[in-house]
Design a protein around this motif. Sequence first.
Motif, PDB file in Angstrom:
ATOM      1  N   ARG A 262      -0.159   2.327  -1.534  1.00 23.95           N
ATOM      2  CA  ARG A 262      -0.192   3.000  -0.225  1.00 23.95           C
ATOM      3  C   ARG A 262      -0.556   4.465  -0.367  1.00 23.95           C
TER       4      ARG A 262
ATOM      5  N   GLU B  52       5.050   1.174  10.053  1.00 26.79           N
ATOM      6  CA  GLU B  52       5.463   0.916   8.678  1.00 26.79           C
ATOM      7  C   GLU B  52       6.813   1.571   8.391  1.00 26.79           C
TER       8      GLU B  52
ATOM      9  N   TRP C 128      -2.067  -5.631   1.839  1.00 23.88           N
ATOM     10  CA  TRP C 128      -0.752  -6.076   2.301  1.00 23.88           C
ATOM     11  C   TRP C 128      -0.507  -7.517   1.861  1.00 23.88           C
TER      12      TRP C 128
ATOM     13  N   GLN D  41       5.242  -8.278   6.081  1.00 22.78           N
ATOM     14  CA  GLN D  41       4.327  -7.935   4.991  1.00 22.78           C
ATOM     15  C   GLN D  41       4.839  -6.695   4.253  1.00 22.78           C
ATOM     16  N   TYR D  42       4.493  -6.618   2.991  1.00 22.70           N
ATOM     17  CA  TYR D  42       4.904  -5.462   2.187  1.00 22.70           C
ATOM     18  C   TYR D  42       3.714  -4.953   1.385  1.00 22.70           C
ATOM     19  N   LEU D  43       3.842  -3.699   0.974  1.00 23.71           N
ATOM     20  CA  LEU D  43       2.802  -3.033   0.203  1.00 23.71           C
ATOM     21  C   LEU D  43       3.486  -2.179  -0.856  1.00 23.71           C
TER      22      LEU D  43
END
Length: 491
Positions: free
Chosen positions: A207, A261, A217, A200-202
């Motif tokens: 953030r 993260e 996410w 998953q990425y943000l």
Amino acid sequence: MSKTNWEELPGCQNVTRRECGFSLDVTNYYDPHDVRVRAERREEVSPWSSTFEMTPYYIVLAIPIGPPGIKLQSVNGAIKIKVSPPEVNQVQRMLLMQINFRYNLVIWQNLSNAELKSRSIFPDDTIDDLAPDTTYCLKVQATLPLHSLESLFSPVRCVKTTHKVKDPLCATNVRVLALNMKFYLHWNNQYKQDVSYNVQYLLGYIRELDSGYSTKWLNVPGCENITDTQCNFSSIITPSGFYYLRVQAKSEFNKSCSSNEVKIDPLKTNDIGPPGVKVDISGDGLLHIQISPPGGSECEVMRDQYDLSYRILYWKNSSNNEEEIKMKETKQTIGTVSDLTPSTTYCVKVQAFSKAYNKNSSYSEEECIKTPGATFASALVAVCLVATPLVFVLYQAYNKIKYVFFPSCQPPLNIEDFGRQLFVSPYLSTPEEPIANCSVIEPVITEVVNQIGFDDYKHSKQSSRDSGNYSNEDDASGSKASEETLEREIL
């Protein structure tokens, strides 16, 4: 509260202190306001004070900002912290958008001689790498970098950490490997049973600025429900901005665990690969070096974003280990090398580098090529270049020798004979030069005339002898004999 329409401040009537707050009565922080005060005692009223002019916004910029609020929670060996900005509890906030705030954390162990550590944090953050069963104290300060403002520190809060329980399901050692803008996420698996992963990425700005980011996410395309321990996430990356990634593990019993993260700043995280190189010898005798940017010609990001330059190394490939390696730097993808030696092998390798990001690639593989041998025309030119100065030197030497030993001009005979006499030995006989005996017959006129003629003749002979026209001794003796004969005849 203008000068023509004065209004009473509700919170500042009949106060006994020499101060009062009227923040709730200000509706526009950017408009100038006029304030005045007077004193009252029973029926007595003083005159109004002089007018004080102020703009609330600039007043706030000149005084400290109130402290932010913080909430702490000890979770699995870490501390979760949630920060609320200054003025969060006020109905009307003056400090514009709260996203402008940045937060600095100061944390230390609750000991008498503890070391204070500082770091930047997000409004909703987790503090890792803490000792278990240890009490930590911390405080937070809000800042407005745009205006160079700092708030007061929040009240100190303390919390005790717990033991961290390592869940074997969680992915560990999450790391990013990036080369030529190709990004791969790698991690380790410690779970002994079946497990699948979602990467998953943000987006970075979410953030940092959104306290509710935990629901924002997104899954990386192509990295959903995979069993491998790596993921190519290049498809979500752009050169601008930054990202956060994590790995969410899920067991066959629908139990899940999220990894730590990892922050990605694409242009800083990425490594530059070696460029491609091709070499060729042109008809004019130059070594041409063709450079392909790292990642290939289709990777425009590498060429445009990094502002690449190239460092070219070239040398003669001979058995002499002391052969000099020469270097050239260029921003072009074509380089040339001149002054090549015929029938010689030259080798080339190239390194790409970016001064803006202080990054260097590794060197490309060596490319070697042999220069052709000398042609007839080039050999003729070389011979002419060597022979021309040699012929000129020999010609000059010949002229000098001829001038010294074989001069073109001959000296007069009298000087030549004089020089020859210096080398004739007086003890050696020399052949006598034949002398013709001549007699001069003069008519007899008178004795006086003859005597005058004789004297003149003697004088003429003496002058001729003194002038050097008759320097030979034999000539002198012959002349003397002729003179005596002439004298007798005259007498």
